[in-house]
Scaffold this motif. Structure first.
Motif, PDB file in Angstrom:
ATOM      1  N   ASN A  40       1.072  -1.120  -0.121  1.00  0.00           N
ATOM      2  CA  ASN A  40       0.111  -0.243  -0.445  1.00  0.00           C
ATOM      3  C   ASN A  40       0.816   1.516   0.207  1.00  0.00           C
ATOM      4  O   ASN A  40       2.219   1.482   1.173  1.00  0.00           O
ATOM      5  CB  ASN A  40      -0.976   0.256   1.297  1.00  0.00           C
ATOM      6  CG  ASN A  40      -2.257   1.053   1.061  1.00  0.00           C
ATOM      7  OD1 ASN A  40      -2.826   1.538   0.413  1.00  0.00           O
ATOM      8  ND2 ASN A  40      -2.593   1.417   2.292  1.00  0.00           N
ATOM      9  N   LYS A  41       0.214   1.998  -1.116  1.00  0.00           N
ATOM     10  CA  LYS A  41       1.951   3.226  -0.591  1.00  0.00           C
ATOM     11  C   LYS A  41       1.099   4.695  -0.858  1.00  0.00           C
ATOM     12  O   LYS A  41      -0.254   4.676  -1.553  1.00  0.00           O
ATOM     13  CB  LYS A  41       2.315   3.357  -2.391  1.00  0.00           C
ATOM     14  CG  LYS A  41       3.357   1.857  -2.541  1.00  0.00           C
ATOM     15  CD  LYS A  41       3.871   1.653  -3.579  1.00  0.00           C
ATOM     16  CE  LYS A  41       4.850   0.800  -3.714  1.00  0.00           C
ATOM     17  NZ  LYS A  41       5.793   1.016  -3.621  1.00  0.00           N
ATOM     18  N   PHE A  42       1.609   5.386  -0.742  1.00  0.00           N
ATOM     19  CA  PHE A  42       0.655   7.113  -0.520  1.00  0.00           C
ATOM     20  C   PHE A  42       1.351   7.931  -1.585  1.00  0.00           C
ATOM     21  O   PHE A  42       3.170   8.150  -1.086  1.00  0.00           O
ATOM     22  CB  PHE A  42       1.171   7.508   1.269  1.00  0.00           C
ATOM     23  CG  PHE A  42      -0.165   6.698   1.587  1.00  0.00           C
ATOM     24  CD1 PHE A  42      -1.303   6.609   2.203  1.00  0.00           C
ATOM     25  CD2 PHE A  42       0.104   5.730   2.680  1.00  0.00           C
ATOM     26  CE1 PHE A  42      -2.841   6.013   2.950  1.00  0.00           C
ATOM     27  CE2 PHE A  42      -0.311   4.629   3.185  1.00  0.00           C
ATOM     28  CZ  PHE A  42      -2.199   5.060   3.369  1.00  0.00           C
ATOM     29  N   TRP A  43       0.920   8.633  -1.830  1.00  0.00           N
ATOM     30  CA  TRP A  43       1.840   9.774  -2.934  1.00  0.00           C
ATOM     31  C   TRP A  43       0.773  10.763  -3.124  1.00  0.00           C
ATOM     32  O   TRP A  43       0.339  10.783  -2.531  1.00  0.00           O
ATOM     33  CB  TRP A  43       1.017   8.911  -4.564  1.00  0.00           C
ATOM     34  CG  TRP A  43       1.077   7.185  -4.673  1.00  0.00           C
ATOM     35  CD1 TRP A  43       0.472   6.304  -4.757  1.00  0.00           C
ATOM     36  CD2 TRP A  43       2.413   7.218  -4.970  1.00  0.00           C
ATOM     37  NE1 TRP A  43       0.885   5.104  -4.975  1.00  0.00           N
ATOM     38  CE2 TRP A  43       2.006   5.733  -5.563  1.00  0.00           C
ATOM     39  CE3 TRP A  43       3.342   7.500  -5.733  1.00  0.00           C
ATOM     40  CZ2 TRP A  43       3.100   4.901  -6.134  1.00  0.00           C
ATOM     41  CZ3 TRP A  43       4.298   6.679  -6.546  1.00  0.00           C
ATOM     42  CH2 TRP A  43       4.147   5.162  -6.609  1.00  0.00           C
ATOM     43  N   ASP A  44       1.855  11.956  -3.471  1.00  0.00           N
ATOM     44  CA  ASP A  44       1.375  12.994  -3.658  1.00  0.00           C
ATOM     45  C   ASP A  44       1.343  13.428  -4.871  1.00  0.00           C
ATOM     46  O   ASP A  44       2.600  13.432  -5.569  1.00  0.00           O
ATOM     47  CB  ASP A  44       2.922  13.932  -3.053  1.00  0.00           C
ATOM     48  CG  ASP A  44       2.728  15.660  -3.112  1.00  0.00           C
ATOM     49  OD1 ASP A  44       1.949  15.817  -4.115  1.00  0.00           O
ATOM     50  OD2 ASP A  44       3.327  16.096  -2.480  1.00  0.00           O
ATOM     51  N   PHE A  45      -0.279  13.038  -5.749  1.00  0.00           N
ATOM     52  CA  PHE A  45      -0.087  13.263  -7.000  1.00  0.00           C
ATOM     53  C   PHE A  45       0.263  14.454  -7.924  1.00  0.00           C
ATOM     54  O   PHE A  45      -0.321  14.634  -8.745  1.00  0.00           O
ATOM     55  CB  PHE A  45      -1.806  13.296  -7.221  1.00  0.00           C
ATOM     56  CG  PHE A  45      -2.566  13.782  -6.684  1.00  0.00           C
ATOM     57  CD1 PHE A  45      -3.508  14.922  -6.644  1.00  0.00           C
ATOM     58  CD2 PHE A  45      -3.154  13.400  -5.058  1.00  0.00           C
ATOM     59  CE1 PHE A  45      -3.744  16.015  -7.094  1.00  0.00           C
ATOM     60  CE2 PHE A  45      -4.416  14.607  -4.324  1.00  0.00           C
ATOM     61  CZ  PHE A  45      -4.503  15.554  -5.325  1.00  0.00           C
ATOM     62  N   THR A  46       0.541  15.883  -6.790  1.00  0.00           N
ATOM     63  CA  THR A  46       0.686  16.448  -8.014  1.00  0.00           C
ATOM     64  C   THR A  46       2.036  16.332  -7.483  1.00  0.00           C
ATOM     65  O   THR A  46       2.358  17.497  -8.865  1.00  0.00           O
ATOM     66  CB  THR A  46       0.236  17.875  -6.888  1.00  0.00           C
ATOM     67  OG1 THR A  46       1.558  17.966  -5.502  1.00  0.00           O
ATOM     68  CG2 THR A  46      -0.838  18.066  -6.620  1.00  0.00           C
ATOM     69  N   THR A  47       3.273  15.559  -7.356  1.00  0.00           N
ATOM     70  CA  THR A  47       4.596  15.793  -7.548  1.00  0.00           C
ATOM     71  C   THR A  47       4.945  14.341  -8.556  1.00  0.00           C
ATOM     72  O   THR A  47       6.220  14.020  -8.961  1.00  0.00           O
ATOM     73  CB  THR A  47       5.562  16.111  -6.831  1.00  0.00           C
ATOM     74  OG1 THR A  47       5.309  14.818  -5.448  1.00  0.00           O
ATOM     75  CG2 THR A  47       5.265  17.443  -5.576  1.00  0.00           C
ATOM     76  N   GLY A  48       4.130  13.499  -7.760  1.00  0.00           N
ATOM     77  CA  GLY A  48       4.232  11.983  -8.344  1.00  0.00           C
ATOM     78  C   GLY A  48       5.499  11.466  -7.577  1.00  0.00           C
ATOM     79  O   GLY A  48       5.662   9.830  -7.827  1.00  0.00           O
TER      80      GLY A  48
END
Length: 90
Positions: free
Chosen positions: A77-85
């Motif tokens: 399970n990963k958590f991402w900052d979708f604005t930076t990738g």
């Protein structure tokens, strides 16, 4: 009422399994091809590709803190900052 145009979002090389609506008129799609793509709803373009799983993406969820969570057949399970990738934590 104005007509809305149909948009086609192309870019995955395998089946798309999940979608998740994100803030600011964007959404995420997760595929059997182990990747997540972030898309502009307005113009239909891929804004970035998130790479890090070693198995198909099984689910996507946006949390109240703004992080995008993804879980995969690779048992992560990963958590991402979708604005930076950037993957912020596992």
């Amino acid at each position: 009422m104005p007509k809305k145009s149909l948009k086609i979002f192309e870019g995955h090389s395998s089946h798309v399994l999940f979608l998740c609506i994100l803030p600011n008129d964007i959404f995420a799609s997760g595929s059997q091809g182990e990747i997540i793509k972030i898309w502009s709803i307005e113009n239909g373009k891929c804004l970035r590709t998130l790479i890090g799983h070693r198995g198909e993406v099984l689910d996507l969820k946006l949390f109240s803190n703004g992080q995008l969570s993804s879980c995969s057949f690779d048992k992560t399970n990963k958590f991402w900052d979708f604005t930076t990738g950037q993957c912020e934590r596992l």
